[in-house]
Design a protein around this motif. Structure first.
Motif, PDB file in Angstrom:
ATOM      1  N   TYR A 130       0.857  -1.188   0.000  1.00  0.00           N
ATOM      2  CA  TYR A 130       0.000   0.000   0.000  1.00  0.00           C
ATOM      3  C   TYR A 130       0.894   1.240   0.000  1.00  0.00           C
ATOM      4  N   VAL A 131       0.781   2.033  -1.050  1.00  0.00           N
ATOM      5  CA  VAL A 131       1.693   3.157  -1.252  1.00  0.00           C
ATOM      6  C   VAL A 131       0.966   4.485  -1.018  1.00  0.00           C
ATOM      7  N   SER A 132       1.498   5.266  -0.092  1.00  0.00           N
ATOM      8  CA  SER A 132       0.942   6.587   0.203  1.00  0.00           C
ATOM      9  C   SER A 132       1.965   7.650  -0.172  1.00  0.00           C
ATOM     10  N   ASP A 133       1.491   8.807  -0.624  1.00  0.00           N
ATOM     11  CA  ASP A 133       2.440   9.883  -0.939  1.00  0.00           C
ATOM     12  C   ASP A 133       2.526  10.915   0.182  1.00  0.00           C
ATOM     13  N   VAL A 140       4.066   1.633   2.299  1.00  0.00           N
ATOM     14  CA  VAL A 140       5.166   2.400   1.712  1.00  0.00           C
ATOM     15  C   VAL A 140       4.841   3.882   1.862  1.00  0.00           C
ATOM     16  N   VAL A 141       5.726   4.647   2.509  1.00  0.00           N
ATOM     17  CA  VAL A 141       5.512   6.071   2.760  1.00  0.00           C
ATOM     18  C   VAL A 141       6.779   6.858   2.404  1.00  0.00           C
ATOM     19  N   PRO A 142       6.650   8.177   2.196  1.00  0.00           N
ATOM     20  CA  PRO A 142       7.828   8.965   1.816  1.00  0.00           C
ATOM     21  C   PRO A 142       8.748   9.317   2.981  1.00  0.00           C
ATOM     22  N   ALA A 143       8.260   9.148   4.220  1.00  0.00           N
ATOM     23  CA  ALA A 143       9.079   9.491   5.384  1.00  0.00           C
ATOM     24  C   ALA A 143       8.460   8.873   6.623  1.00  0.00           C
ATOM     25  N   HIS A 162      -0.801  -1.143  -4.399  1.00  0.00           N
ATOM     26  CA  HIS A 162      -2.103  -0.484  -4.259  1.00  0.00           C
ATOM     27  C   HIS A 162      -1.868   0.946  -3.791  1.00  0.00           C
ATOM     28  N   THR A 163      -2.268   1.924  -4.613  1.00  0.00           N
ATOM     29  CA  THR A 163      -1.844   3.305  -4.372  1.00  0.00           C
ATOM     30  C   THR A 163      -2.912   4.202  -3.778  1.00  0.00           C
ATOM     31  N   ASN A 164      -2.436   5.207  -3.043  1.00  0.00           N
ATOM     32  CA  ASN A 164      -3.288   6.211  -2.417  1.00  0.00           C
ATOM     33  C   ASN A 164      -2.657   7.585  -2.647  1.00  0.00           C
ATOM     34  N   GLY A 165      -3.252   8.387  -3.508  1.00  0.00           N
ATOM     35  CA  GLY A 165      -2.727   9.717  -3.761  1.00  0.00           C
ATOM     36  C   GLY A 165      -2.215   9.886  -5.177  1.00  0.00           C
ATOM     37  N   LEU A 166      -2.378  11.082  -5.708  1.00  0.00           N
ATOM     38  CA  LEU A 166      -2.015  11.392  -7.090  1.00  0.00           C
ATOM     39  C   LEU A 166      -0.570  11.037  -7.410  1.00  0.00           C
TER      40      LEU A 166
END
Length: 385
Positions: free
Chosen positions: A23-26, A52-55, A117-121
């Motif tokens: 699960y990928v978040s931006d 998965v997160v950017p920080a 599976h993505t969340n965010g543009l």
């Protein structure tokens, strides 16, 4: 730059033989309902989740508390892109996006994931790019309505790359018909028989607004409606429960000026951000969702319905798909309708009770967590195993 991985102890019995989904978040924090909904997806008993997160931040901390392994993805300049984005944003951030896509491809491969599976543009774009360079199948989860021509083109482009696209409501897709890999699956909440403190009397009739204080939520419109109904003689009070985003401070100030200029300081109460259902939804008779800019699927509609609190919602975006007007909620488009329906809720106990019961039934039928988990697994993940 190699990816950083934080592994958290997970019970083998809980994850063995279950497909791994990334699960990928931006964003690294809980920006809004979308991030809470991401954790709802990860609670599915059918899969073994990875985040998965950017920080590092609130989301990775929450994942750790739940025993969900998380990974860090370097987005670089991609994080500077904001809606509505421009064509030159794609050009100037392409190198960073490609680097992030390579990292994501590596993480998903190492984790033997069946899908990303993505969340965010920004996550959508990076994941689709990773797929184009040989990465894992992508599931795009749209929680927003495209408004500009470029956004509509982007929605179409990622749909052709993704294995599946999930819409939280039908307005998230601008075409007349849905492509075969696009599915409408509502978000969900934990529907239970919980209750919150209820007002002891309908005098005054207590209205609530729950959510961000921002122009898309139509808080200024709500104040105008409230002022009109009050001047027409209704004994009402409004509690605004939420806070503005950092870039919405001017709008928050505007709403507060409106309240002061109309002499409503004692009747419109700004309570700030509250925690816990007891405080967020306690001691109100009805919840007003005045999203004049189409809102895909307001969480405050689902939550209020589950508690039997009648919702008065603006007829735009996903709201008309969430409640049945006159049965499980009420659609309100202007101040006259607002006055008429609030008056009826105040004076007609049978009508109020029927809406309340209909709201609970609607929540159990459409917004229950098992329905979400089963729908996503059977419609999407099962096809990718």
């Amino acid at each position: 730059m190699p990816s950083k991985t934080k592994l958290t102890a997970v019970k083998t019995s809980d994850t063995a033989h279950k497909p791994v989904v990334m699960y990928v978040s931006d964003v690294p924090d809980f920006k809004g309902g979308a991030e809470r909904s991401l954790f709802d997806l990860m609670a599915s008993p059918h899969i073994s989740p990875r985040l998965v997160v950017p920080a590092e931040g609130p989301m990775s901390k929450k994942a750790g508390e739940l025993g969900i392994p998380h990974h860090l993805l370097t987005y670089g300049s991609v994080l500077t892109v904001r809606r509505p984005f421009k064509a030159h944003d794609v050009i100037r951030t392409f190198a960073s996006a490609l680097n992030a896509a390579r990292q994501l491809k590596q993480i998903a491969r190492e984790q033997n994931a069946i899908a990303v599976h993505t969340n965010g543009l920004k996550a959508h774009g990076v994941a689709c790019l990773s797929r184009l360079i040989g990465g894992k199948p992508v599931v795009i989860h749209f929680r927003a309505i495209p408004f500009t021509r470029l956004e509509k083109l982007f929605w179409r482009a990622v749909q052709t790359i993704a294995s599946h696209v999930i819409l939280v409501s039908r307005p998230c897709w601008h075409g007349d018909t849905l492509p075969s890999n696009v599915h409408v699956i509502f978000n969900a909440i934990k529907v239970s028989d919980q209750t919150v403190p209820a007002p002891k009397t309908k005098k005054p009739f207590l209205l609530g607004f729950v959510g961000r204080i921002q122009f898309t939520k139509g808080v200024d419109t709500l104040v105008e409606w409230f002022d009109y109904a009050h001047k027409k003689g209704l004994d009402i009070k409004l509690f605004i429960r939420g806070e503005p985003a950092p870039d919405e401070l001017d709008y928050d100030a505007k709403v507060r000026r409106m309240v002061k200029e109309r002499g409503l300081e004692k009747l419109v109460v700004f309570e700030g951000k509250l925690e816990g259902f007891d405080k967020i939804y306690g001691n109100i008779h009805a919840n007003v969702v005045s999203s004049v800019v189409p809102d895909p699927l307001p969480r405050s509609v689902m939550e209020a319905c589950s508690l039997g609190i009648p919702v008065l919602g603006y007829p735009a975006g996903g709201i008309p798909y969430m409640i049945e007007d006159g049965k499980s909620g009420l659609l309100v488009a202007d101040k006259e309708e607002f006055y008429r329906l609030v008056k009826k809720l105040m004076e007609d106990d049978a009508f109020y009770n029927s809406i309340s019961k209909g709201a609970v039934a609607r929540a159990k039928d459409k917004f229950a967590m098992p329905r979400l988990h089963d729908a996503v697994y059977n419609t999407v993940y099962k096809t990718l195993e």
